[in-house]
Design a protein around this motif. Structure first.
Motif, short mmCIF file in Angstrom:
data_model
loop_
_atom_site.label_atom_id
_atom_site.label_comp_id
_atom_site.label_asym_id
_atom_site.label_seq_id
_atom_site.Cartn_x
_atom_site.Cartn_y
_atom_site.Cartn_z
N ASP A 4 35.54 30.25 20.18
CA ASP A 4 34.18 30.98 20.46
C ASP A 4 33.90 30.84 21.97
N GLU A 5 34.42 29.57 22.57
CA GLU A 5 34.14 29.73 23.96
C GLU A 5 35.04 30.62 24.78
N TYR A 6 36.27 30.87 24.28
CA TYR A 6 37.10 31.68 24.98
C TYR A 6 36.84 33.07 24.90
N HIS A 7 36.27 33.38 23.83
CA HIS A 7 35.92 34.88 23.52
C HIS A 7 34.47 35.33 24.24
N GLY A 8 33.77 34.15 24.37
CA GLY A 8 32.43 34.52 24.95
C GLY A 8 32.61 34.82 26.46
N VAL A 9 33.54 33.97 26.92
CA VAL A 9 34.05 34.20 28.53
C VAL A 9 34.56 35.72 28.54
N TYR A 17 31.82 38.21 28.34
CA TYR A 17 30.88 38.30 29.43
C TYR A 17 31.45 38.76 30.56
N ALA A 18 32.90 38.63 30.78
CA ALA A 18 33.50 39.15 32.06
C ALA A 18 33.54 40.83 31.82
N GLN A 19 34.10 41.25 30.57
CA GLN A 19 34.00 42.53 30.36
C GLN A 19 33.00 43.23 30.40
N GLU A 20 31.62 42.78 30.18
CA GLU A 20 30.31 43.55 30.40
C GLU A 20 29.97 43.51 31.97
N ARG A 21 30.44 42.64 32.53
CA ARG A 21 30.10 42.61 34.06
C ARG A 21 31.15 43.28 34.83
N GLY A 22 32.29 43.65 34.21
CA GLY A 22 33.35 44.44 35.07
C GLY A 22 34.34 43.48 35.92
N ILE A 23 34.29 42.21 35.71
CA ILE A 23 35.01 41.51 36.42
C ILE A 23 36.19 40.81 35.86
N LEU A 24 36.64 41.22 34.77
CA LEU A 24 37.71 40.82 34.15
C LEU A 24 38.89 41.54 34.61
N LEU A 25 39.97 40.66 34.92
CA LEU A 25 41.37 41.13 35.37
C LEU A 25 42.41 41.18 34.45
N TRP A 26 42.58 40.00 33.60
CA TRP A 26 43.27 39.94 32.48
C TRP A 26 42.94 38.85 31.49
N ALA A 27 43.39 38.83 30.37
CA ALA A 27 43.05 37.96 29.20
C ALA A 27 44.02 37.72 28.36
N ASN A 28 44.57 36.80 28.10
CA ASN A 28 45.60 36.48 26.81
C ASN A 28 45.00 35.61 25.74
N PRO A 29 44.88 36.11 24.61
CA PRO A 29 44.26 35.46 23.49
C PRO A 29 45.20 34.23 22.83
N GLN A 30 46.56 34.55 23.01
CA GLN A 30 47.48 33.43 22.45
C GLN A 30 47.47 32.25 23.29
N GLN A 31 47.56 32.44 24.73
CA GLN A 31 47.60 31.18 25.44
C GLN A 31 46.19 30.91 25.85
N LYS A 32 45.07 31.57 25.41
CA LYS A 32 43.63 31.58 25.90
C LYS A 32 43.73 31.28 27.37
N LEU A 33 44.00 32.31 28.09
CA LEU A 33 43.81 32.56 29.66
C LEU A 33 42.99 33.64 29.86
N VAL A 34 42.13 33.43 31.05
CA VAL A 34 41.27 34.34 31.24
C VAL A 34 41.27 34.72 32.90
#
Length: 482
Positions: A425-430, A433-450
């Motif tokens: 939940d903490e991972y998906h929340g970040v 939030y990053a997608q909504e703000r347009g600041i997300l560059l990359w995310a990996n759900p398997q490794q849980k990296l943002v």
């Protein structure tokens, strides 16, 4: 959750062109837009200045200006691309103060500009000048004016390309200060050429002259001098280049009523080689053909505006370069991107290699500047045989561009990596939030990296603190730089 600073590749390479002007105007017009509005308006009121500004405008802007002066409006274009070009030129006229937009959206010409331009157009470029043409006698006649003019300009270029005590003494303190403030040189006791200095050396003569003059005008503004008072006599002298002149026979009177900044301008033009003063006591100056560089809009394509008759460079398809010159200045410029292998009395031979071009690119020189220089200085036989573009073999030009592209595959930018999330939940929340703000560059759900960009890191941290505070947990992410 922990965050660390790292570098992420950007999709588009950074632009490092250095010395350049905007895509729709020339250096002079760009400078004009940067000065105070009241000074710009004073220039529009002067016939010589208004006439010169018109000549520096792009072709479409000139047509719009004439339509506004004589008809009060201009016809709309049917073509979409042409309409876009017209809108860009109208925006340029608005920034220059030549045109104004009324509350109803109608475009009108500035009254001061209209009055001064029509006056100048009726009298002609030479007649609106306050400079007095004097009858020249044999005693005051200039000798070897053109040769001395070229020597003076070469002294300035040698100061940049070949730093030495002799070349340093050959230029004025004003020129040294100008190059330092323009970031062409660095250091006080030991002069070193900068990236922008290298770029300046590879510009065409027209662009070099205009760049120098604009930097001089900026220097005058920094001294607190009236810029209109300096520009007006400069423009009046430049306009004389278009009427045709006999360099060694025609001379113009030096007005003793001129202010000190205007006399300083005259001395500086003498150092540039665009005018020649034999002796100060003569009270006259001669025009030289270098003045035609300032009478030219530097945005005109080099292949059509630059004369190739004085070119001395031959480039073969095997990347071998032959330079038929003994000029140390020209050889120093060619050596910026060429490995020189042989040196004879009146000819030098070199090779354009990947290493030599990459060395030039590391100094901030672009592939376009190298190609433009080789074409502008091509031997007249090459131009006569292959034309102004193909005088440089296409294979060589393409390879130089490819070597530049090798360095532009990736552009590193700072970013933050978030890891060690306590829950899904903490991972998906970040991520949300990053997608909504347009600041997300990359995310990996398997490794849980943002990964978020550098600008968005503080926002993520604040959001994380608020979310943990709402759940009763006062903990926060740890941050480390990498």
């Amino acid at each position: 959750m922990s965050a660390s600073l790292s570098s992420a590749p950007s999709e588009a390479p950074a632009n490092t062109t250095g010395v350049s002007s905007s895509r729709h105007s020339c250096l002079f017009l760009d400078f004009l837009m940067s000065i105070k509005p009241k000074d710009r308006q004073r220039m529009l009121q002067k016939p010589s200045c208004s006439f010169f500004i018109y000549r520096m405008l792009p072709a479409i802007a000139q047509q719009v200006t004439i339509q506004l002066i004589w008809k009060g409006s201009f016809p709309k274009a049917d073509d979409v691309e042409l309409t876009k070009s017209i809108e860009e030129q109208v925006e340029l006229l608005l920034k220059l103060g030549i045109a104004h937009k009324a509350t109803d959206g109608k475009l009108t010409i500035d009254n001061d500009y209209k009055r001064s331009y029509m006056y100048a157009a009726m009298l002609g470029a030479a007649s609106i000048s306050s400079l007095v043409l004097e009858t020249n006698d044999e005693k005051r006649r200039g000798k070897d004016v053109e040769k001395k003019a070229v020597e003076r300009w070469d002294c300035i270029l040698r100061y940049l390309a070949l730093p030495s005590e002799e070349n340093t003494e050959a230029v004025s303190d004003t020129t040294k200060d100008l190059f330092r403030k323009a970031n062409f040189t660095s250091g006080e006791s030991r002069i070193e050429i900068t990236t922008f200095g290298f770029q300046f050396l590879l510009l065409s003569p027209v662009k070099q002259m205009w760049t120098y003059v604009i930097e001089y005008l900026k220097l005058e503004i920094s001294k607190g001098n009236d810029i209109v008072e300096v520009i007006e006599p400069l423009i009046q002298i430049v306009l004389l280049a278009n009427r045709g002149f006999k360099a060694e026979k025609e001379c113009y009177q030096i007005d003793e009523q001129w202010t000190q900044p205007q006399h300083d301008l005259l001395n500086h033009l003498r150092e540039l080689g665009v005018i020649f003063i034999r002796k100060r006591k003569d009270g006259v100056f001669f025009l030289t053909h270098l003045l035609t560089h300032l009478a030219t809009n530097e945005t005109i394509d080099d292949t059509s505006s630059e004369k190739a008759s004085n070119g001395k460079v031959i480039v073969e398809t095997n990347f071998r370069v032959y330079a038929y010159t003994s000029s140390l200045l020209q050889l120093a410029i060619i050596a910026l991107f060429t490995e020189m292998t042989y040196r004879f009395t009146d000819m030098s031979v070199g090779m354009i290699t990947r290493e030599s071009v990459r060395g030039a690119l590391q100094h901030g020189i672009t592939a376009a500047q190298i190609i433009s220089f080789l074409r502008a200085n091509a031997h007249p036989q090459c131009v006569a045989t292959s034309g102004p573009v193909n005088c440089l073999p296409i294979t060589v030009a393409d390879q130089i561009r490819l070597w530049e592209d090798e360095r532009r595959r990736m552009d590193l930018k700072d970013a933050y990596i978030y890891s060690h999330f306590e829950s899904d939940d903490e991972y998906h929340g970040v991520v949300r939030y990053a997608q909504e703000r347009g600041i997300l560059l990359w995310a990996n759900p398997q490794q849980k990296l943002v990964i978020v960009n550098e600008e968005g890191h503080e926002a993520v941290r604040q959001w994380y603190k608020r979310s943990k505070g709402a759940s009763g947990d006062s903990g926060g992410p740890s941050t480390s730089s990498a």
